[in-house]
Write a protein that holds these residues in place. Structure first.
Motif, short mmCIF file in Angstrom:
data_model
loop_
_atom_site.label_atom_id
_atom_site.label_comp_id
_atom_site.label_asym_id
_atom_site.label_seq_id
_atom_site.Cartn_x
_atom_site.Cartn_y
_atom_site.Cartn_z
N ILE B 55 43.47 53.10 35.32
CA ILE B 55 42.51 52.94 34.19
C ILE B 55 41.88 53.45 33.72
CG2 ILE B 55 40.35 51.02 34.90
CD1 ILE B 55 41.83 50.33 37.12
N THR B 56 41.59 54.63 34.28
CA THR B 56 40.68 55.98 33.32
C THR B 56 41.34 56.96 33.27
OG1 THR B 56 38.66 57.55 33.57
CG2 THR B 56 39.28 56.32 35.13
N ALA B 57 41.30 58.13 31.60
CA ALA B 57 42.46 58.67 31.68
C ALA B 57 41.43 59.94 31.58
CB ALA B 57 41.92 58.93 30.43
N TYR B 58 40.10 59.94 32.44
CA TYR B 58 38.84 61.49 32.81
C TYR B 58 40.20 61.82 33.88
CZ TYR B 58 36.76 60.65 29.22
OH TYR B 58 35.60 60.61 27.88
N ASP B 59 40.32 63.16 34.06
CA ASP B 59 40.02 63.10 35.51
C ASP B 59 38.72 63.54 36.23
OD1 ASP B 59 40.21 65.33 38.16
OD2 ASP B 59 41.83 65.75 37.25
N PRO B 60 38.32 63.25 37.62
CA PRO B 60 37.06 63.07 38.50
C PRO B 60 36.63 64.28 38.93
CG PRO B 60 39.46 62.84 39.65
CD PRO B 60 39.92 62.59 38.39
N ASN B 61 37.61 65.41 39.23
CA ASN B 61 36.91 66.52 39.25
C ASN B 61 36.64 67.20 37.94
OD1 ASN B 61 36.98 65.60 41.76
ND2 ASN B 61 38.60 66.07 42.43
N TYR B 62 36.86 67.01 36.79
CA TYR B 62 36.97 67.74 35.72
C TYR B 62 35.73 67.79 34.88
CZ TYR B 62 38.38 70.26 31.83
OH TYR B 62 39.33 70.85 30.32
N GLY B 84 29.20 67.28 34.62
CA GLY B 84 29.49 66.59 32.87
C GLY B 84 30.54 66.54 33.69
N ARG B 85 30.96 65.34 34.47
CA ARG B 85 31.95 64.41 35.00
C ARG B 85 31.67 63.39 35.11
NH1 ARG B 85 32.59 66.99 41.29
NH2 ARG B 85 30.69 66.44 40.99
N ASP B 86 32.32 63.00 34.38
CA ASP B 86 32.84 61.31 34.66
C ASP B 86 32.65 61.00 35.49
OD1 ASP B 86 33.41 58.71 32.29
OD2 ASP B 86 34.63 58.47 34.02
N VAL B 87 31.18 59.90 35.49
CA VAL B 87 30.78 58.71 36.47
C VAL B 87 32.12 57.44 36.36
CG1 VAL B 87 29.41 57.50 37.56
CG2 VAL B 87 28.81 59.35 36.52
N PHE B 88 32.40 57.15 36.06
CA PHE B 88 33.11 55.99 36.28
C PHE B 88 34.71 56.25 36.76
CE2 PHE B 88 37.08 52.80 34.48
CZ PHE B 88 36.54 51.90 34.95
N ALA B 89 34.85 57.41 36.68
CA ALA B 89 36.26 57.91 37.30
C ALA B 89 35.80 58.90 38.11
CB ALA B 89 36.71 59.10 36.08
N ARG B 90 34.88 59.13 38.31
CA ARG B 90 34.42 59.44 40.27
C ARG B 90 34.45 58.03 41.10
NH1 ARG B 90 34.03 64.62 41.33
NH2 ARG B 90 32.62 64.82 43.06
N LEU B 91 34.14 57.21 40.31
CA LEU B 91 33.88 55.95 40.93
C LEU B 91 34.82 55.53 41.59
CD1 LEU B 91 30.81 54.55 41.68
CD2 LEU B 91 31.73 53.00 39.86
N LEU B 92 35.96 55.59 40.60
CA LEU B 92 37.30 55.36 41.13
C LEU B 92 37.66 55.92 42.03
CD1 LEU B 92 38.81 53.57 37.60
CD2 LEU B 92 37.33 52.39 39.16
N TYR B 93 37.70 57.22 41.96
CA TYR B 93 38.39 57.93 42.49
C TYR B 93 38.04 58.32 44.11
CZ TYR B 93 42.37 59.44 39.59
OH TYR B 93 42.97 59.27 38.40
N ALA B 94 36.24 57.50 44.68
CA ALA B 94 35.83 57.59 45.25
C ALA B 94 35.98 56.77 46.09
CB ALA B 94 34.46 58.11 44.82
N GLY B 95 36.63 55.43 45.45
CA GLY B 95 36.63 54.31 45.87
C GLY B 95 38.49 54.13 46.73
#
Lengths: 345, 298
Positions: B55-62, B84-95
């Motif tokens: 769903i997201t191309a961002y690395d949640p920890n980058y 400067g991390r992508d919140v959406f990516a973090r939200l998905l991986y946090a899920g």
């Protein structure tokens, strides 16, 4: 005749109980006390004497009816005999085998021969299991037959109790009360038992359905040679189905006789008053009703002497002090009353 | 007995469709709109967490320090956080982590609670008294301070968090199950099984457990919602999931007055995820409770 019904009241019990070959179930001095616990230490502070010194014998192929008011201990008697409740004291022999002291393995074998049909057809079937599986459970536990044979046996037993065998896959909630009771009977029957304890099997059913189930029980008895201990509080039902009848009051046997004898010639005042209360379908008939006053006394603190004296129309001073022995007053007719049969004062 | 002439009962039943209790429950659950909607929403949340890399191309920890605290935009649909991390990516991986912890914890704590509760209720006596006094004792302990102390003694990790939550979580379900068993074991069908010489394990797990399944399922759903919140609270306090791993709770860690005033999305999205998930579990629990209760005619 009298010897077959011989009841041994002495505390020392004969090693081979029952004298006749045909005595299937022999119950002697059976007692079941429930402890009442109280206080912080949960110590036993009192005992409810639900069954207090009950003795009787059931012959092969006969039906012994057991009647009495609610709470008189008739159901407890049935359950204690099957060791669904541990007995406090006494002796139960089934075909010469000691039931109360049987090991787990012996008990498992005994359970094939002694089955029970319960009062409440709604509570006695597991609602989450198709009825066919409920019926087959006993076969499974005892390792009888393989899967296919069990299915076949369930089929046959359903036919025997008058239900379509295709219904085995259905769940209990789809059936009516009478049909469920047939399923309960089938569950007992599939084990091919010799004795069935019927614990008020019709008292939760409509009157029209009652007679169907009673007739079914009668039919099965003559087809399969079953022996019944039939527990009920309805005298007409008991009269319909029993060969002999025992009347219980407050945990004790008040009277025991053949059906004809008991209804024609009751010796115990309690039996007499019960019989006088049977409704007759004849409005022109005028009878003397004996109305019992008061409630059944608490089995926690039963009356002294004869337990029935507080409500007895015939009671005299001696009844308050001396416990009447359960004796054979006439051949085959047992009663526990100081004035058995003497109703006119 | 003349079988051929005998009347057999039950033709009327044969005309009905076979409906197992399970199907009946599904049918009744389907009428509970809020619960059905919650199931759908929850399904989407779980699916998104599982399929996060798709769903997201961002690395949640980058982190890209240059891009910190960016508001939501097409590039970062939920903005970026304070490093400067992508919140959406973090939200998905946090899920993944938050839901994973919830499912694993509830599975083990309820399994433990069910077994202990069934044994306690079925056998009764001194064993029951011992277990129930232990349960009483554990329920009097204030959970959060205990957890904080335990986690401080050992170093915080997801494994420790799950273990601690399981060891404290079984008590309430054990008590619930025990109460159910106490009532079910007196039913006549249990006595009937005993009259057929059924063994104790057979009675416990073939008859008692299936008939207490309704409150267990409801307890599990409500437990999931509770664990989501507890985990969020612990992680928020810094005792749960440790950065850089993301959980919905520790995404809120950096939130303070300044963040709330100026970068509200950093708090809003993880907070909303916690709220929505927990709400869904609660509604599903309600729906199941109604659907599983045979007295409710829906």
């Amino acid at each position: 005749m009298a010897q077959t019904y011989q009841l041994d009241k002495s505390p020392s019990l004969p090693s081979t109980p029952g004298r006749g070959q045909d005595d299937m179930l022999v119950v002697r001095n059976l007692k079941k006390y429930f402890p009442v616990k109280g206080g912080i230490l949960r110590r036993t502070i009192a005992e409810v004497k639900a069954v207090d010194d009950v003795s009787f014998t059931i012959k092969r192929g006969e039906t012994l009816g057991l009647v009495g008011e609610s709470g008189c201990g008739k159901s407890t008697t049935g359950r204690t005999i099957l060791r669904l409740l541990p007995a406090t004291d006494g002796m139960v022999h089934f075909e010469g085998r000691d039931v109360l002291n049987a090991s787990n393995r012996e008990m498992k074998a005994l359970r094939r021969d002694m089955q029970i049909v319960f009062q409440d057809p709604y509570a006695s079937l597991d609602p989450r299991i198709p009825v066919g599986e409920s019926i087959a459970e006993g076969l499974k536990i005892h390792g009888i037959g393989d899967r296919r044979e069990r299915v076949e046996r369930v089929r046959n037993v359903l036919l025997k109790v008058g239900l379509r065998p295709e219904l085995a896959r259905r769940f209990p909630h789809e059936f009516s009360g009478g049909q469920r009771q047939r399923i309960g009977i089938a569950r007992a029957l599939v084990m091919e038992p010799k004795l069935i304890v019927c614990d008020e099997p019709v008292s939760a059913l409509d009157v029209s359905v009652q007679s169907q189930v009673l007739n079914l029980l009668n039919q099965l008895q003559s087809d399969l040679g079953l022996t019944y201990l039939f527990i009920a509080h309805n005298l007409s039902v008991v009269e319909h189905i029993s060969d002999r009848v025992g009347v219980m009051y407050l945990g004790q046997m008040a009277e025991l006789a053949s059906r004809e004898e008991l209804f024609r010639n009751p010796l115990h005042p309690y039996t007499k008053s019960l019989i006088s209360a049977i409704p007759m379908p004849d409005p022109t008939l005028r009878r003397q009703r004996i109305i019992l006053r008061g409630d059944v006394p608490s089995p926690l603190n039963p009356p002294s002497g004869c337990r029935f004296h507080t409500r007895c129309f015939r009671a005299e001073d001696v009844c308050k002090e001396v416990v009447p022995a359960f004796e054979e007053k006439e051949p085959g007719h047992w009663a526990a009353c100081h004035f058995a049969g003497e109703f006119e004062r | 007995m003349a079988v051929t002439t005998q009347q057999f009962e039950g033709t009327d039943i044969l005309e009905q469709k076979i409906e197992s209790p399970f199907v009946a429950v599904l049918r009744r659950f389907a009428r509970h709109r809020l619960a059905v909607a919650s199931t759908v929403v929850l399904g989407i949340i779980v699916l998104m967490a599982v399929a996060a890399p798709l769903i997201t191309a961002y690395d949640p920890n980058y982190n890209v320090p240059r891009d910190k605290n960016l508001p939501p935009s097409w590039e970062h649909i939920m903005g970026t956080d304070y490093v400067g991390r992508d919140v959406f990516a973090r939200l998905l991986y946090a899920g993944r982590i938050s839901l994973g912890i919830a499912f694993i914890t509830v599975f083990f704590s309820d399994a433990l609670g069910v077994v202990i509760g069934v044994i306690s209720g079925y056998f009764g006596g001194w064993l029951d008294a011992l277990i129930m006094r232990t349960v009483d004792f554990m329920l009097t302990l204030p959970l959060l301070p205990i957890l904080l102390v335990l986690i401080t003694i050992f170093s915080p990790s997801i494994k420790l968090l799950v273990i601690v939550l399981v060891l404290t979580g079984w008590v309430s379900s054990a008590r619930l199950i025990r109460g159910q068993i106490l009532s079910v074991r007196e039913r006549e069908y249990v006595e009937a099984s005993r009259a057929l010489a059924a063994s104790d394990p057979r009675i416990m797990f073939r008859h008692l457990l299936p008939n207490t399944i309704a409150p267990i399922i409801v307890n599990v759903t409500l437990g999931l919602s509770g664990i989501i919140i507890t985990e969020a609270a612990l992680s928020y306090l810094g005792f749960g999931v440790q950065p850089p791993d993301a959980s919905w709770g520790n995404m809120l860690q950096a939130v303070d007055q300044t963040v709330l005033n100026r970068y509200a999305w950093q708090a809003f999205f993880p907070g909303f995820a916690i709220f929505l998930t927990s709400l869904c579990f609660n509604f599903i629990g309600d729906g199941l409770r109604d659907a599983l209760d045979p007295r409710m005619k829906l």
